[in-house]
Structures are given as C-alpha cells and as structure tokens.
Design a protein around this motif. Sequence first.
Motif, mmCIF file in Angstrom:
data_model
loop_
_atom_site.group_PDB
_atom_site.id
_atom_site.type_symbol
_atom_site.label_atom_id
_atom_site.label_comp_id
_atom_site.label_asym_id
_atom_site.label_seq_id
_atom_site.Cartn_x
_atom_site.Cartn_y
_atom_site.Cartn_z
ATOM 1 N N ASN A 46 22.601 38.916 27.555
ATOM 2 C CA ASN A 46 23.734 38.609 28.426
ATOM 3 C C ASN A 46 24.711 39.774 28.410
ATOM 4 O O ASN A 46 25.284 40.106 27.360
ATOM 5 C CB ASN A 46 24.448 37.330 27.966
ATOM 6 N N THR B 137 28.182 41.229 29.967
ATOM 7 C CA THR B 137 29.402 40.707 30.586
ATOM 8 C C THR B 137 30.462 41.797 30.704
ATOM 9 O O THR B 137 30.797 42.459 29.717
ATOM 10 C CB THR B 137 29.977 39.546 29.746
ATOM 11 N N ASN C 39 27.794 42.389 35.356
ATOM 12 C CA ASN C 39 27.396 41.138 34.704
ATOM 13 C C ASN C 39 25.942 40.845 35.068
ATOM 14 O O ASN C 39 25.594 40.814 36.252
ATOM 15 C CB ASN C 39 28.270 39.970 35.182
ATOM 16 N N SER D 134 22.017 38.906 33.286
ATOM 17 C CA SER D 134 21.336 38.243 32.175
ATOM 18 C C SER D 134 19.831 38.305 32.387
ATOM 19 O O SER D 134 19.350 38.422 33.515
ATOM 20 C CB SER D 134 21.780 36.782 32.056
#
Length: 233
Positions: A3, A5, A21, A23
């Motif tokens: 992940n 961010t 961002n 994932s």
Amino acid sequence: MLNVTNLHAYYGKSHILQGVNLSVGKGEIVSLLGRNGVGRSTTCKAIMGEVPPTGSVVFEGQELAGKKPFEIAQAGIGYVPENRDIFPGLTTRQNLMLGLKPGQKDGDGRWSLEQMFDMFSNLRTRADVEASVLSGGEKQMLTICRTLMGDPSIVMIDEPTEGLAPKIVQQVGELLQEIAARGVSILLVEQKLTIAMKVSKRVYVMGHGQIVFEGSPQALDDNNEVRKEWLEV
C-alpha cells in the motif's frame, strides 16, 4: 500486500511524484501505465528506496519508506529495472546465483535454478557463457529470473518488453502469469497496452506525477477520454 499512500519524490528541485496512491494485492498483477516522463519508473525507485520518498510505503504491515534498498529487498520486494542490470563479465549461471539472498540456498524458495532453465531453454544453453553475449530478450529473461531467485513476495518490473521481438514479448507475458500463479504479486510498468491489458487484474494510469485513473482493464478500454488524454500519442 503493498500500500503506497501520498508518495512524493524529487530529483533536485523537480517534484516528480506528487502524491501517488496505489496498492497491490497478493498474487495480483497490477500495471502502471502512462507516457514516458510521467513518473512510472520513479514510483518503483521510490518504493525501492533508490530515490528518497516522502509518504508511506507499507508492505505486509511494515513501513518501508526511509529504509535502504537492501533492507527493502530483504523484506521481500524484488525490482527488475528497465536497463537490465546484468553483470556482463559473469556467466548466466553466476548472474542467476547472485539473485539469492544471504544465507539462502538454491531451491529454498519458490524458484530454483533448474526451474529457470526449464522455463527458458536458451538460458540453459547459455548457462556457462558470459552474459555479455546474450541477446536482448535473453538478458531480459535473465534479469527477471535473477530477481525471482531471491524469492520475493512482490516484484516490480519496469518495461520488460521494451525492444523485444513479438515472440519474446509473448514469452514475457506467459512468465508474468506464471509468477502470479505462484502467489507472487507484480507491479508492472509497461507501455505496450496489449500485454498490460491481457495480464493485469487492475491498471493505474499516471499523468504529471499523479494517478489519474484506477480500474479494471475493461474499464480503461471503455474510457476513451482517459486513453486519449493520458496514453495515446
């Protein structure tokens, strides 16, 4: 599994990544698409610690932002750079064995030397010749396989089909699917939409250092506006 961010990165005063961002789930192939110069390769380098990032890079619950590249590799992230960094004076076999982590023996992980040779007979044929004499396609296979020898849980692969013949491109696509089938996640940086759309579960499109689209390959195929604005030449 991975992940990312609010990831930012700079080259000098140039603000390259501006709040990325994204994932990647377990065993998932995710493609990062976009034109040259939008920050795709820098995203991989920032995740890998080769470019100092700000923001968060969480891998299997562990924050990796700020760690050194070797620490990130030991955590289970593999990286295949665009420039195919082989050791030209070493043999194909020696290059592959250098992919093992400290204390790891051949066959300890998901992949072994023999399995690499089984998948790519050309590497077996050229196992004991210097890697400098390999073709472009063979060097690409070597760099991917060397990374796999370290048994990563996720591998980032930057432009694996660049400059390769169609037959080799197909082999690369098959290898990517085999990697994912063994539970290894892939973040694929690719310009060839055909292969990315075929093998990916999800795709991201980058523009000006940011993610401008996230969705399935079908959703991107249906979105003429995004393709025209951010992908088509």
